[in-house]
Design a protein around this motif. Sequence first.
Motif, PDB file in Angstrom:
ATOM      1  N   MET A   1     -34.943 -22.493  17.352  1.00 27.66           N
ATOM      2  CA  MET A   1     -35.371 -21.354  17.667  1.00 27.66           C
ATOM      3  C   MET A   1     -34.506 -20.429  18.170  1.00 27.66           C
ATOM      4  O   MET A   1     -33.493 -20.872  19.240  1.00 27.66           O
ATOM      5  CB  MET A   1     -36.689 -21.016  18.538  1.00 27.66           C
ATOM      6  N   ALA A   2     -34.033 -19.143  17.725  1.00 26.91           N
ATOM      7  CA  ALA A   2     -33.191 -18.194  18.310  1.00 26.91           C
ATOM      8  C   ALA A   2     -33.498 -17.974  19.948  1.00 26.91           C
ATOM      9  O   ALA A   2     -34.654 -17.498  20.051  1.00 26.91           O
ATOM     10  CB  ALA A   2     -32.873 -17.044  17.534  1.00 26.91           C
ATOM     11  N   THR A   3     -32.507 -18.160  20.862  1.00 25.31           N
ATOM     12  CA  THR A   3     -32.822 -17.688  22.143  1.00 25.31           C
ATOM     13  C   THR A   3     -32.684 -16.089  22.251  1.00 25.31           C
ATOM     14  O   THR A   3     -32.048 -15.673  21.401  1.00 25.31           O
ATOM     15  CB  THR A   3     -31.987 -18.308  23.146  1.00 25.31           C
ATOM     16  N   LEU A   4     -32.802 -15.623  23.484  1.00 26.04           N
ATOM     17  CA  LEU A   4     -32.559 -14.124  23.460  1.00 26.04           C
ATOM     18  C   LEU A   4     -31.280 -13.730  23.584  1.00 26.04           C
ATOM     19  O   LEU A   4     -30.666 -12.690  23.026  1.00 26.04           O
ATOM     20  CB  LEU A   4     -33.276 -13.808  24.876  1.00 26.04           C
ATOM     21  N   LEU A   5     -30.610 -14.839  24.237  1.00 33.19           N
ATOM     22  CA  LEU A   5     -29.181 -14.637  24.516  1.00 33.19           C
ATOM     23  C   LEU A   5     -28.518 -14.641  23.149  1.00 33.19           C
ATOM     24  O   LEU A   5     -27.605 -13.894  22.685  1.00 33.19           O
ATOM     25  CB  LEU A   5     -28.493 -15.826  25.289  1.00 33.19           C
ATOM     26  N   ASP A   6     -29.104 -15.412  22.138  1.00 35.62           N
ATOM     27  CA  ASP A   6     -28.258 -15.334  20.620  1.00 35.62           C
ATOM     28  C   ASP A   6     -28.446 -14.034  20.022  1.00 35.62           C
ATOM     29  O   ASP A   6     -27.426 -13.775  19.195  1.00 35.62           O
ATOM     30  CB  ASP A   6     -29.206 -16.586  19.694  1.00 35.62           C
ATOM     31  N   THR A   7     -29.329 -13.182  20.515  1.00 32.95           N
ATOM     32  CA  THR A   7     -29.464 -12.002  19.927  1.00 32.95           C
ATOM     33  C   THR A   7     -28.610 -10.878  20.270  1.00 32.95           C
ATOM     34  O   THR A   7     -28.409  -9.856  19.951  1.00 32.95           O
ATOM     35  CB  THR A   7     -31.159 -11.304  19.974  1.00 32.95           C
ATOM     36  N   ILE A   8     -27.909 -11.277  21.429  1.00 31.21           N
ATOM     37  CA  ILE A   8     -27.010 -10.127  22.011  1.00 31.21           C
ATOM     38  C   ILE A   8     -25.543 -10.390  21.965  1.00 31.21           C
ATOM     39  O   ILE A   8     -24.860 -11.299  22.350  1.00 31.21           O
ATOM     40  CB  ILE A   8     -27.306 -10.267  23.511  1.00 31.21           C
ATOM     41  N   ASN A   9     -25.218  -9.634  20.871  1.00 29.27           N
ATOM     42  CA  ASN A   9     -23.532  -9.731  20.498  1.00 29.27           C
ATOM     43  C   ASN A   9     -22.716  -8.373  20.993  1.00 29.27           C
ATOM     44  O   ASN A   9     -21.511  -8.329  20.615  1.00 29.27           O
ATOM     45  CB  ASN A   9     -23.436  -9.681  18.932  1.00 29.27           C
ATOM     46  N   ASP A  10     -23.338  -7.670  21.736  1.00 27.40           N
ATOM     47  CA  ASP A  10     -23.148  -6.669  22.126  1.00 27.40           C
ATOM     48  C   ASP A  10     -24.030  -5.863  23.464  1.00 27.40           C
ATOM     49  O   ASP A  10     -25.136  -5.956  23.193  1.00 27.40           O
ATOM     50  CB  ASP A  10     -22.995  -5.433  20.966  1.00 27.40           C
ATOM     51  N   PRO A  11     -23.458  -4.933  24.284  1.00 25.68           N
ATOM     52  CA  PRO A  11     -24.524  -4.640  25.216  1.00 25.68           C
ATOM     53  C   PRO A  11     -25.598  -3.661  24.531  1.00 25.68           C
ATOM     54  O   PRO A  11     -26.321  -3.322  25.026  1.00 25.68           O
ATOM     55  CB  PRO A  11     -23.485  -3.857  26.174  1.00 25.68           C
ATOM     56  N   ALA A  12     -25.215  -3.072  23.286  1.00 24.13           N
ATOM     57  CA  ALA A  12     -26.166  -2.224  22.709  1.00 24.13           C
ATOM     58  C   ALA A  12     -27.326  -3.004  22.423  1.00 24.13           C
ATOM     59  O   ALA A  12     -28.647  -2.374  22.551  1.00 24.13           O
ATOM     60  CB  ALA A  12     -25.514  -1.721  21.453  1.00 24.13           C
ATOM     61  N   ASP A  13     -27.291  -4.339  22.144  1.00 23.17           N
ATOM     62  CA  ASP A  13     -28.218  -5.153  21.697  1.00 23.17           C
ATOM     63  C   ASP A  13     -28.969  -5.348  23.001  1.00 23.17           C
ATOM     64  O   ASP A  13     -30.428  -5.237  23.119  1.00 23.17           O
ATOM     65  CB  ASP A  13     -27.781  -6.433  21.044  1.00 23.17           C
ATOM     66  N   LEU A  14     -28.347  -5.393  24.207  1.00 26.51           N
ATOM     67  CA  LEU A  14     -29.037  -5.606  25.330  1.00 26.51           C
ATOM     68  C   LEU A  14     -29.717  -4.420  25.870  1.00 26.51           C
ATOM     69  O   LEU A  14     -31.061  -4.559  26.373  1.00 26.51           O
ATOM     70  CB  LEU A  14     -27.818  -5.910  26.644  1.00 26.51           C
ATOM     71  N   ARG A  15     -29.255  -3.183  25.616  1.00 20.18           N
ATOM     72  CA  ARG A  15     -30.290  -2.000  26.095  1.00 20.18           C
ATOM     73  C   ARG A  15     -31.551  -1.913  25.204  1.00 20.18           C
ATOM     74  O   ARG A  15     -32.030  -1.119  25.453  1.00 20.18           O
ATOM     75  CB  ARG A  15     -29.167  -0.878  25.777  1.00 20.18           C
ATOM     76  N   LYS A  16     -31.367  -2.606  24.038  1.00 17.93           N
ATOM     77  CA  LYS A  16     -32.874  -2.515  23.205  1.00 17.93           C
ATOM     78  C   LYS A  16     -33.843  -3.323  23.748  1.00 17.93           C
ATOM     79  O   LYS A  16     -35.084  -3.230  23.669  1.00 17.93           O
ATOM     80  CB  LYS A  16     -32.301  -2.766  21.917  1.00 17.93           C
ATOM     81  N   LEU A  17     -33.342  -4.353  24.653  1.00 15.00           N
ATOM     82  CA  LEU A  17     -34.537  -5.238  25.050  1.00 15.00           C
ATOM     83  C   LEU A  17     -35.262  -4.478  26.241  1.00 15.00           C
ATOM     84  O   LEU A  17     -35.010  -3.573  27.049  1.00 15.00           O
ATOM     85  CB  LEU A  17     -33.652  -6.334  25.966  1.00 15.00           C
ATOM     86  N   PRO A  18     -36.966  -4.854  26.147  1.00 17.58           N
ATOM     87  CA  PRO A  18     -37.698  -4.428  27.090  1.00 17.58           C
ATOM     88  C   PRO A  18     -37.288  -4.869  28.330  1.00 17.58           C
ATOM     89  O   PRO A  18     -36.894  -6.047  28.644  1.00 17.58           O
ATOM     90  CB  PRO A  18     -38.911  -4.740  26.640  1.00 17.58           C
ATOM     91  N   ARG A  19     -37.542  -4.265  29.772  1.00 23.68           N
ATOM     92  CA  ARG A  19     -37.020  -4.586  30.970  1.00 23.68           C
ATOM     93  C   ARG A  19     -37.783  -6.211  31.054  1.00 23.68           C
ATOM     94  O   ARG A  19     -36.924  -6.831  31.862  1.00 23.68           O
ATOM     95  CB  ARG A  19     -37.767  -3.758  32.056  1.00 23.68           C
ATOM     96  N   ALA A  20     -38.763  -6.143  30.825  1.00 22.18           N
ATOM     97  CA  ALA A  20     -39.468  -7.531  30.954  1.00 22.18           C
ATOM     98  C   ALA A  20     -38.813  -8.690  30.313  1.00 22.18           C
ATOM     99  O   ALA A  20     -38.798  -9.632  30.960  1.00 22.18           O
ATOM    100  CB  ALA A  20     -40.931  -7.443  30.480  1.00 22.18           C
ATOM    101  N   GLN A  21     -37.862  -8.662  29.767  1.00 20.68           N
ATOM    102  CA  GLN A  21     -37.147  -9.843  28.623  1.00 20.68           C
ATOM    103  C   GLN A  21     -35.852  -9.913  29.653  1.00 20.68           C
ATOM    104  O   GLN A  21     -35.248 -10.777  29.375  1.00 20.68           O
ATOM    105  CB  GLN A  21     -36.886  -9.441  27.469  1.00 20.68           C
ATOM    106  N   LEU A  22     -35.589  -9.249  30.544  1.00 25.95           N
ATOM    107  CA  LEU A  22     -34.294  -9.092  31.283  1.00 25.95           C
ATOM    108  C   LEU A  22     -34.271 -10.370  31.994  1.00 25.95           C
ATOM    109  O   LEU A  22     -33.238 -11.138  32.290  1.00 25.95           O
ATOM    110  CB  LEU A  22     -33.879  -8.029  32.048  1.00 25.95           C
ATOM    111  N   LYS A  23     -35.312 -10.920  32.770  1.00 29.37           N
ATOM    112  CA  LYS A  23     -35.276 -12.080  33.636  1.00 29.37           C
ATOM    113  C   LYS A  23     -35.363 -13.271  32.774  1.00 29.37           C
ATOM    114  O   LYS A  23     -34.044 -14.044  33.144  1.00 29.37           O
ATOM    115  CB  LYS A  23     -36.668 -12.054  34.407  1.00 29.37           C
ATOM    116  N   PRO A  24     -35.940 -13.356  31.639  1.00 29.99           N
ATOM    117  CA  PRO A  24     -35.698 -14.613  30.985  1.00 29.99           C
ATOM    118  C   PRO A  24     -34.103 -14.674  30.478  1.00 29.99           C
ATOM    119  O   PRO A  24     -33.610 -15.759  30.329  1.00 29.99           O
ATOM    120  CB  PRO A  24     -36.852 -14.606  29.857  1.00 29.99           C
ATOM    121  N   LEU A  25     -33.652 -13.579  30.083  1.00 28.86           N
ATOM    122  CA  LEU A  25     -32.245 -13.560  29.471  1.00 28.86           C
ATOM    123  C   LEU A  25     -31.233 -13.864  30.545  1.00 28.86           C
ATOM    124  O   LEU A  25     -30.412 -14.769  30.470  1.00 28.86           O
ATOM    125  CB  LEU A  25     -31.790 -11.991  29.293  1.00 28.86           C
ATOM    126  N   ALA A  26     -31.473 -13.526  31.990  1.00 26.56           N
ATOM    127  CA  ALA A  26     -30.803 -14.120  33.129  1.00 26.56           C
ATOM    128  C   ALA A  26     -30.877 -15.401  33.178  1.00 26.56           C
ATOM    129  O   ALA A  26     -29.802 -16.048  33.378  1.00 26.56           O
ATOM    130  CB  ALA A  26     -31.379 -13.211  34.323  1.00 26.56           C
TER     131      ALA A  26
END
Length: 637
Positions: free
Chosen positions: A1-26
Amino acid sequence: MATLLDTINDPADLRKLPRAQLKPLAEELRAFVLDSVSRTGGHLSSNLGTVELTIALHYVFNTPYDRVVWDVGHQTYPHKILTGRRERMGTLRQLGGVSGFPVRSESPYDNFGTAHSSTSISAALGMAMAAKQKGEDRKAIAIIGDGAMSAGMAFEALNNAGVAECDLLVILNDNDMSISPPVGALNRYLAQLMSGQFYAAAKNVGKNVLKVAPPLFELARRLEEGAKGLVVPATLFEKFGFNYIGPIDGHDLDSLIPTLENIRQLKGPQFLHVVTKKGQGYKLAEADPVAYHGPGKFDPAVGLTKPSAPSKPTFTQVFGQWLCDMAAHDARLVGITPAMREGSGMVEFEKMFPTRYFDVGIAEQHAVTFAAGMACEGMKPVVAIYSTFLQRGYDQLVHDVALQNLPVVFALDRAGIVGADGPTHAGAYDIPYLRCIPNMGIACPADENECRKLLTAAFRQDHPVAVRYPRGAGAGVAVEPGLDALPYGKGEIRRERAGMADGAPRGVAILAFGTLLYPALAAAERLGATVVNMRWAKPLDTELLAQVASRHEALVTLEEGAVMGGAGSAVGEALQAAGIVMPLLQLGLRDEFTPHGDPARVLAMQGLDAAGIEASIRTRFGELVDRAAPPSLKVVG
Ligand SMILES: Cc1ncc(C[n+]2csc(CCOP(=O)(O)OP(=O)(O)O)c2C)c(N)n1
Ligand SMILES: CC(=O)[C@@H](O)[C@H](O)COP(=O)(O)O
Ligand SMILES: [Mg+2]
């Protein structure tokens, strides 16, 4: 299963995430950093400390349009991972792989190349000023550590920025650590800001970021005036003209993100004080951030382990032992380091001679002039400093030490190729930059034993002397324990070509400066060449040079340092001065920056391993070599 990190290839991808997903991403990002560094080696504790700050910066700011300048850059692995280099992190600090520091050519997100500390505020201010001149609305952000903040250059930049009327944000990443525990009055001041009345006044955060909204600003101003009159003096940074915000928890995304969002709308110089923990999230690194500052490969489940068999001592260890022994022998010796206690081998010296040990912080210029002052008063200072960092103290070296002919010893570590840190840390230029300074002596030990003896020789002089030695271990020569010195300015013939007895000038002599003596000896075996261990780049042993020149048809110089202006150039000048005309081949680091990577490979790429030396000599002097070599030594084919 793809992780959150796998979906981020550029900060533009990061900026699409809802705030609630930033902690698990960290959490994922921190685990990735730990796993990745444990496989490659590299800087760990600082990177574990910047995970949330990196996410928040790229989430809030429009990178790379907004410019982000990381100080030193050893804490940029999370930044690299989020900016398209996740899959290449396995190549970190290896030849052709991802650099351990920001490099402009590596990514458009690496807005400024760094690795030497305390440049970020100047660079970001330059960018902010350029934006202002060009009428662009981009932001410029400098992220600087509490250790890096101790350097004069950081204060020069603050001094300028406070009146420059630019949109600059300085983020102080305060983890209360340099590589080792931080030193100095600034560090004490930051500790004060973290405690008592100042920390209680962390409502500053609310107050100062509100300055964006005029009605609230007025209220805040009145509150501020009242509060300041009562208990809260302006911080040092406010006195420099910044709007000071903080301190805030640099691991709390719920503090970081709204604070940065507010700051983004403010005009003029802003100063955000963020508190982080070096090694955050990996218990072993939190407990020992010094050991985990720049570890080699390790098993994260076990942590760092001691090597079972004692390996050859490094030059750094040879220096450290010599320093303790010489200090025991001579009470005038004092040891000075600009924040590199571990790297320069001074841990034991500090324990044995705490009152004679001076860590002056990241302040190379000051370290040199501080040594000069001590020398004026009859002390015998030894400044232990990496070759690359002495570049910072050059004027001080010329003006304060050499011009006054003061007896300061410079123990120049990391002279030559350093490997994983790459071109920013390579000690390539010290022979050229030192050799042109009157009164300086420059010793180039070929091995560990010579290193100790040349340090003693340097210490006994009544003028400045640098002893340059490389990173890591040497040839493995046993080190004699005494405090004998080698003669000042004198070299030795280590290998004579066959047939020297007939007196006719014939064949090639290799004049080696430093540890390349050993590959030179190996090459000479195959070439039938003479090898001279020159030992001193300055003063040059001109007597020996003339003698060797008279008995050979050609000379080759060899040094692990920039060939341009180096020891080989010194030989060329000396030959010319003596009216000796003969072919001279100068081998050393070419006129190019060397890449990061395995040091032996980098050296080989420069043609400075035994095979490369042999090949260069054959190419230039093949006929002379073959004519001089006795049949048994001739290499066929
Ligand atoms: C001019 C210069 N001197 C010394 C160093 C070596 N050095 C690299 S990181 C570091 C400590 C920096 O401390 P800080 O800025 O607080 O960052 P932290 O390691 O705590 O993340 C030092 C001394 C350097 N890179 N540049
Ligand atoms: C970032 C920095 O400047 C230091 O951490 C440096 O990487 C240390 O190098 P050594 O490993 O050679 O001591
Ligand atoms: Mg720090």
